[in-house]
Enzyme design. Sequence first.
Site, PDB file in Angstrom:
ATOM      1  N   TYR A  23      47.433  70.402 -20.657  1.00  0.00           N
ATOM      2  CA  TYR A  23      47.903  69.589 -19.690  1.00  0.00           C
ATOM      3  C   TYR A  23      49.278  69.791 -19.165  1.00  0.00           C
ATOM      4  O   TYR A  23      49.829  69.131 -18.368  1.00  0.00           O
ATOM      5  CB  TYR A  23      47.695  68.146 -20.241  1.00  0.00           C
ATOM      6  CG  TYR A  23      46.456  67.818 -20.957  1.00  0.00           C
ATOM      7  CD1 TYR A  23      45.329  67.854 -19.958  1.00  0.00           C
ATOM      8  CD2 TYR A  23      46.177  67.534 -22.299  1.00  0.00           C
ATOM      9  CE1 TYR A  23      44.101  67.650 -20.506  1.00  0.00           C
ATOM     10  CE2 TYR A  23      44.969  67.051 -22.516  1.00  0.00           C
ATOM     11  CZ  TYR A  23      43.685  67.365 -21.638  1.00  0.00           C
ATOM     12  OH  TYR A  23      42.663  66.988 -22.287  1.00  0.00           O
ATOM     13  N   ASN A  73      43.018  60.162 -11.655  1.00  0.00           N
ATOM     14  CA  ASN A  73      42.429  60.806 -12.874  1.00  0.00           C
ATOM     15  C   ASN A  73      41.985  60.051 -13.862  1.00  0.00           C
ATOM     16  O   ASN A  73      42.628  59.165 -14.586  1.00  0.00           O
ATOM     17  CB  ASN A  73      44.021  61.632 -13.220  1.00  0.00           C
ATOM     18  CG  ASN A  73      43.398  62.408 -14.680  1.00  0.00           C
ATOM     19  OD1 ASN A  73      42.265  62.383 -15.298  1.00  0.00           O
ATOM     20  ND2 ASN A  73      44.220  63.238 -14.917  1.00  0.00           N
ATOM     21  N   HIS A  79      33.690  61.440 -18.060  1.00  0.00           N
ATOM     22  CA  HIS A  79      32.612  62.085 -18.740  1.00  0.00           C
ATOM     23  C   HIS A  79      31.528  61.080 -19.367  1.00  0.00           C
ATOM     24  O   HIS A  79      30.496  61.369 -19.911  1.00  0.00           O
ATOM     25  CB  HIS A  79      32.881  63.120 -19.855  1.00  0.00           C
ATOM     26  CG  HIS A  79      34.034  63.863 -19.449  1.00  0.00           C
ATOM     27  ND1 HIS A  79      34.334  64.860 -18.510  1.00  0.00           N
ATOM     28  CD2 HIS A  79      35.642  64.083 -19.909  1.00  0.00           C
ATOM     29  CE1 HIS A  79      35.349  65.443 -17.917  1.00  0.00           C
ATOM     30  NE2 HIS A  79      36.113  64.704 -18.899  1.00  0.00           N
ATOM     31  N   ASP A  86      30.183  52.971 -10.966  1.00  0.00           N
ATOM     32  CA  ASP A  86      29.759  51.884 -10.024  1.00  0.00           C
ATOM     33  C   ASP A  86      30.873  51.473  -9.289  1.00  0.00           C
ATOM     34  O   ASP A  86      30.655  51.171  -7.983  1.00  0.00           O
ATOM     35  CB  ASP A  86      29.064  51.039 -10.995  1.00  0.00           C
ATOM     36  CG  ASP A  86      27.710  51.531 -11.435  1.00  0.00           C
ATOM     37  OD1 ASP A  86      27.127  52.646 -11.107  1.00  0.00           O
ATOM     38  OD2 ASP A  86      27.251  50.860 -12.416  1.00  0.00           O
ATOM     39  N   HIS A  99      41.913  66.374 -12.168  1.00  0.00           N
ATOM     40  CA  HIS A  99      41.987  66.619 -13.539  1.00  0.00           C
ATOM     41  C   HIS A  99      42.879  67.588 -13.710  1.00  0.00           C
ATOM     42  O   HIS A  99      43.018  68.828 -12.975  1.00  0.00           O
ATOM     43  CB  HIS A  99      40.702  66.913 -14.079  1.00  0.00           C
ATOM     44  CG  HIS A  99      39.659  65.866 -14.131  1.00  0.00           C
ATOM     45  ND1 HIS A  99      39.518  64.873 -15.191  1.00  0.00           N
ATOM     46  CD2 HIS A  99      38.615  65.395 -13.291  1.00  0.00           C
ATOM     47  CE1 HIS A  99      38.633  64.112 -14.806  1.00  0.00           C
ATOM     48  NE2 HIS A  99      37.978  64.497 -13.858  1.00  0.00           N
ATOM     49  N   ARG A 110      32.797  68.179 -21.270  1.00  0.00           N
ATOM     50  CA  ARG A 110      33.593  67.821 -20.057  1.00  0.00           C
ATOM     51  C   ARG A 110      33.198  68.412 -18.590  1.00  0.00           C
ATOM     52  O   ARG A 110      33.895  68.177 -17.553  1.00  0.00           O
ATOM     53  CB  ARG A 110      35.086  68.435 -20.184  1.00  0.00           C
ATOM     54  CG  ARG A 110      35.890  67.712 -21.256  1.00  0.00           C
ATOM     55  CD  ARG A 110      37.209  68.244 -21.582  1.00  0.00           C
ATOM     56  NE  ARG A 110      37.608  67.999 -23.017  1.00  0.00           N
ATOM     57  CZ  ARG A 110      38.030  67.154 -23.293  1.00  0.00           C
ATOM     58  NH1 ARG A 110      38.501  66.015 -22.810  1.00  0.00           N
ATOM     59  NH2 ARG A 110      38.482  67.014 -24.632  1.00  0.00           N
TER      60      ARG A 110
END
Length: 147
Positions: A23, A73, A79, A86, A99, A110
């Site tokens: 990250y 994000n 996932h 929705d 991401h 993922r």
Amino acid sequence: MKSWLLINGPNLNMLGQRDESHYGSETLADIEDMMLEIASSHGAYLDVRQSNHEGEIIDWLQNAMHYDGIIFNPGGYAHTSVAIRDAVEMIQIPVIEVHLSNIHNRETFRHHSYLSAVTSGQIVGFGALGYKLAAYALIDQLNERER
Ligand code: CA2
């Protein structure tokens, strides 16, 4: 004046504290500051939010109609969450999915995002730069809509 909403999902408040290999070293505050600067340099207003709670994120999405676009994000909810998908599907404004890591070269679970079919586009694997790219994508989408 355009107004944008930046939503970061679960665990992204921990950025910069560990797992830098996936990250990067930027904290969430670094990313939010960078985005606030980009928004203001493009004459847009930006609201920044982060939540570890699915229902809270859904509430924000349901109440986002007064924004012009969303950079999102969803973290691990990408996932797992049909409910967030929705909520995104109901939104009339562009939603750009981001991401930090390249979810396609990580664990199989993922690889699939429930959101990608209902977002305007997905940017993955470029670390914090991905948020910047998402801002440019959003600007372009909003210009397209005005044409
Ligand atoms: O690559 C991304 O941006 C993700 O959305 C990050 C999520 C992950 O579940 C997605 O598959 C991809 C996880 C965020 C966790 O962030 C941490 C930061 C520091 C330390 C631990 C976790």
